[in-house]
Design a protein around this motif. Structure first.
Motif, mmCIF file in Angstrom:
data_model
loop_
_atom_site.group_PDB
_atom_site.id
_atom_site.type_symbol
_atom_site.label_atom_id
_atom_site.label_comp_id
_atom_site.label_asym_id
_atom_site.label_seq_id
_atom_site.Cartn_x
_atom_site.Cartn_y
_atom_site.Cartn_z
ATOM 1 N N ALA A 1 -11.927 -1.433 14.617
ATOM 2 C CA ALA A 1 -10.590 -1.530 15.247
ATOM 3 C C ALA A 1 -9.621 -0.533 14.595
ATOM 4 N N ILE A 2 -9.704 -0.389 13.276
ATOM 5 C CA ILE A 2 -8.847 0.598 12.588
ATOM 6 C C ILE A 2 -9.217 2.003 13.072
ATOM 7 N N ALA A 3 -10.524 2.276 13.161
ATOM 8 C CA ALA A 3 -10.994 3.604 13.594
ATOM 9 C C ALA A 3 -10.499 3.912 15.007
ATOM 10 N N ARG B 1 -10.079 11.322 -7.150
ATOM 11 C CA ARG B 1 -10.366 12.632 -7.759
ATOM 12 C C ARG B 1 -10.003 13.771 -6.807
ATOM 13 N N ILE B 2 -10.224 13.554 -5.518
ATOM 14 C CA ILE B 2 -9.876 14.582 -4.518
ATOM 15 C C ILE B 2 -8.355 14.627 -4.339
ATOM 16 N N MET B 3 -7.747 13.446 -4.172
ATOM 17 C CA MET B 3 -6.308 13.389 -3.843
ATOM 18 C C MET B 3 -5.438 13.873 -4.998
ATOM 19 N N ARG B 4 -5.884 13.626 -6.241
ATOM 20 C CA ARG B 4 -5.108 14.084 -7.409
ATOM 21 C C ARG B 4 -4.848 15.590 -7.344
ATOM 22 N N GLN B 5 -5.856 16.319 -6.864
ATOM 23 C CA GLN B 5 -5.712 17.779 -6.802
ATOM 24 C C GLN B 5 -4.695 18.187 -5.752
ATOM 25 N N ASN B 6 -4.591 17.378 -4.665
ATOM 26 C CA ASN B 6 -3.660 17.715 -3.577
ATOM 27 C C ASN B 6 -2.254 17.192 -3.830
ATOM 28 N N LYS B 7 -2.119 16.359 -4.876
ATOM 29 C CA LYS B 7 -0.816 15.738 -5.202
ATOM 30 C C LYS B 7 -0.263 14.919 -4.030
ATOM 31 N N ARG B 8 -1.145 14.303 -3.253
ATOM 32 C CA ARG B 8 -0.720 13.319 -2.259
ATOM 33 C C ARG B 8 -1.948 12.574 -1.740
ATOM 34 N N GLY B 9 -1.706 11.356 -1.253
ATOM 35 C CA GLY B 9 -2.820 10.604 -0.675
ATOM 36 C C GLY B 9 -2.464 9.131 -0.537
ATOM 37 N N LYS B 10 -3.283 8.449 0.260
ATOM 38 C CA LYS B 10 -3.081 7.016 0.513
ATOM 39 C C LYS B 10 -4.432 6.331 0.398
ATOM 40 N N ILE B 11 -4.467 5.246 -0.359
ATOM 41 C CA ILE B 11 -5.673 4.421 -0.428
ATOM 42 C C ILE B 11 -5.260 2.999 -0.029
ATOM 43 N N VAL B 12 -5.950 2.449 0.968
ATOM 44 C CA VAL B 12 -5.642 1.087 1.425
ATOM 45 C C VAL B 12 -6.937 0.285 1.416
ATOM 46 N N THR B 13 -6.890 -0.897 0.819
ATOM 47 C CA THR B 13 -8.090 -1.732 0.721
ATOM 48 C C THR B 13 -7.897 -3.022 1.500
ATOM 49 N N VAL B 14 -8.944 -3.435 2.216
ATOM 50 C CA VAL B 14 -8.887 -4.715 2.927
ATOM 51 C C VAL B 14 -9.430 -5.787 1.978
ATOM 52 N N SER B 15 -8.507 -6.601 1.468
ATOM 53 C CA SER B 15 -8.884 -7.710 0.589
ATOM 54 C C SER B 15 -9.017 -8.968 1.449
ATOM 55 N N THR C 1 -6.599 -6.446 15.694
ATOM 56 C CA THR C 1 -5.397 -5.594 15.798
ATOM 57 C C THR C 1 -4.262 -6.083 14.895
ATOM 58 N N ASP C 2 -4.278 -7.378 14.552
ATOM 59 C CA ASP C 2 -3.250 -7.895 13.639
ATOM 60 C C ASP C 2 -3.375 -7.253 12.256
ATOM 61 N N VAL C 3 -4.577 -6.811 11.918
ATOM 62 C CA VAL C 3 -4.817 -6.198 10.602
ATOM 63 C C VAL C 3 -4.635 -4.675 10.677
ATOM 64 N N VAL C 4 -4.954 -4.105 11.841
ATOM 65 C CA VAL C 4 -4.921 -2.647 12.014
ATOM 66 C C VAL C 4 -3.541 -2.075 11.669
ATOM 67 N N HIS C 5 -2.486 -2.672 12.225
ATOM 68 C CA HIS C 5 -1.164 -2.043 12.096
ATOM 69 C C HIS C 5 -0.613 -2.083 10.671
ATOM 70 N N PRO C 6 -0.754 -3.197 9.942
ATOM 71 C CA PRO C 6 -0.344 -3.138 8.523
ATOM 72 C C PRO C 6 -1.116 -2.064 7.743
ATOM 73 N N VAL C 7 -2.398 -1.892 8.044
ATOM 74 C CA VAL C 7 -3.177 -0.847 7.350
ATOM 75 C C VAL C 7 -2.601 0.526 7.680
#
Ligand SMILES: NC(=O)c1ccc[n+]([C@@H]2O[C@H](COP(=O)([O-])OP(=O)(O)OC[C@H]3O[C@@H](n4cnc5c(N)ncnc54)[C@H](OP(=O)(O)O)[C@@H]3O)[C@@H](O)[C@H]2O)c1
Length: 256
Positions: A27-29, A133-147, A225-231
């Motif tokens: 659904a996120i994809a 490790r990849i994002m540190r080099q670009n000095k930007r990024g987002k990591i979101v985890t589904v707990s 879809t209730d989870v998709v939008h917060p992500v």
């Protein structure tokens, strides 16, 4: 709420969503494709990935990678494939999770404990580390985890899963603190029951559904879809000053 009705300003960004051959990850994809991102997804089974790729519009739209996120060599190959195809990574969605119904901790054998921790915790660590490790080099990024809200309260049959999800929330906070100087935000969402294959044994039984829904002020379980939008919010510029948080997506259950 689907079909790009909300715009997140993420078009053209490179995303990897783990565990996206079905359920919440798929659904996120789907929403990410609507939003015009460059998308990679993974799962263990090729058949599931093939089906998902068809639904997402074909191999030109999405890079599908067969990988087990708890296997270090698979994770390294997966991130190399993403960089090989897209040249960078802007956002990682750690969506993979699994539960095997467990007895009390006192009666849980080591193999079962290890298996649940491997996928839910070690896999999330391996993917987050590779992305960081990849994002540190670009000095930007987002990591979101589904707990999961199982990480917040002890639930029968979900003890080890809940322990793993609680650890994933701490991983989120530690990463957030360590990666803030690199302009990388790390957050999580913790849903209550969501209607997917994962939770089918519960919501498909009317008596259990009734009991679960009664404990939720919104009076129903979540749809994907209730989870998709917060992500997606956590992957957008709108959340640039929010990091280390876990947002409960629980229809108000934790408020009462
Ligand atoms: N459904 C709920 O009620 C609920 C509630 C709260 C939180 N959550 C969390 O939401 C997330 C998604 O759950 P869901 O309900 O969408 O699950 P799901 O329907 O079982 O889908 C799981 C996805 O992850 C993939 N996967 C599983 N293990 C993997 C591994 N080791 N490596 C790579 N891919 C793997 C699966 O494909 P393969 O089998 O082919 O690998 C599938 O694409 C999980 O983190 C779960 O803990 C779910």
């Amino acid at each position: 709420m689907t079909g790009g009705s909300i715009r997140y300003g993420i078009e053209g960004r490179v995303f990897l969503v783990t565990g996206a051959s079905r359920g919440i990850g798929l659904a996120i994809a789907r929403e990410l494709v609507e939003q015009g991102v460059s998308l990679a997804i993974c799962a263990r089974k090729q058949e599931g990935l093939d089906e998902a790729v068809k639904l997402l519009g074909g191999r030109e739209k999405v890079l599908a990678i067969q990988a087990h996120i708890a296997k270090e060599e698979d994770v390294e190959r997966m991130f190399s494939e993403v960089l090989g195809r897209f040249g960078r990574l802007d956002a990682l969605v750690n969506n993979v999770g699994m539960n095997l119904l467990t007895p009390s901790v006192a009666d849980t054998d080591t193999v079962l404990w290890q298996k649940i921790l491997d996928t839910n915790l070690n896999g999330t660590f391996l993917c987050s580390r590779a992305a960081a490790r990849i994002m540190r080099q670009n000095k930007r990024g987002k990591i979101v985890t589904v707990s999961s809200i199982a990480g917040r309260r002890a639930s029968p049959g979900m003890g080890v899963y809940g322990i793993a999800k609680a650890a994933v929330e701490m991983l989120t906070r530690v990463l957030a603190a360590e990666l803030a100087p690199f302009n990388i935000q790390v957050n999580a969402v913790a849903p209550s029951m969501v209607r997917t294959e994962f939770s089918r044994p519960f919501w498909s039984d009317p008596a259990i559904y009734e009991q679960v829904a009664r404990a939720i002020p919104m009076g129903r379980i979540a749809e994907t879809t209730d989870v998709v939008h917060p992500v997606l919010f956590f992957t957008s510029d709108g959340s640039d000053f929010i990091t280390g948080q876990t947002l409960l997506v629980d229809g108000g259950a934790s408020a009462v």
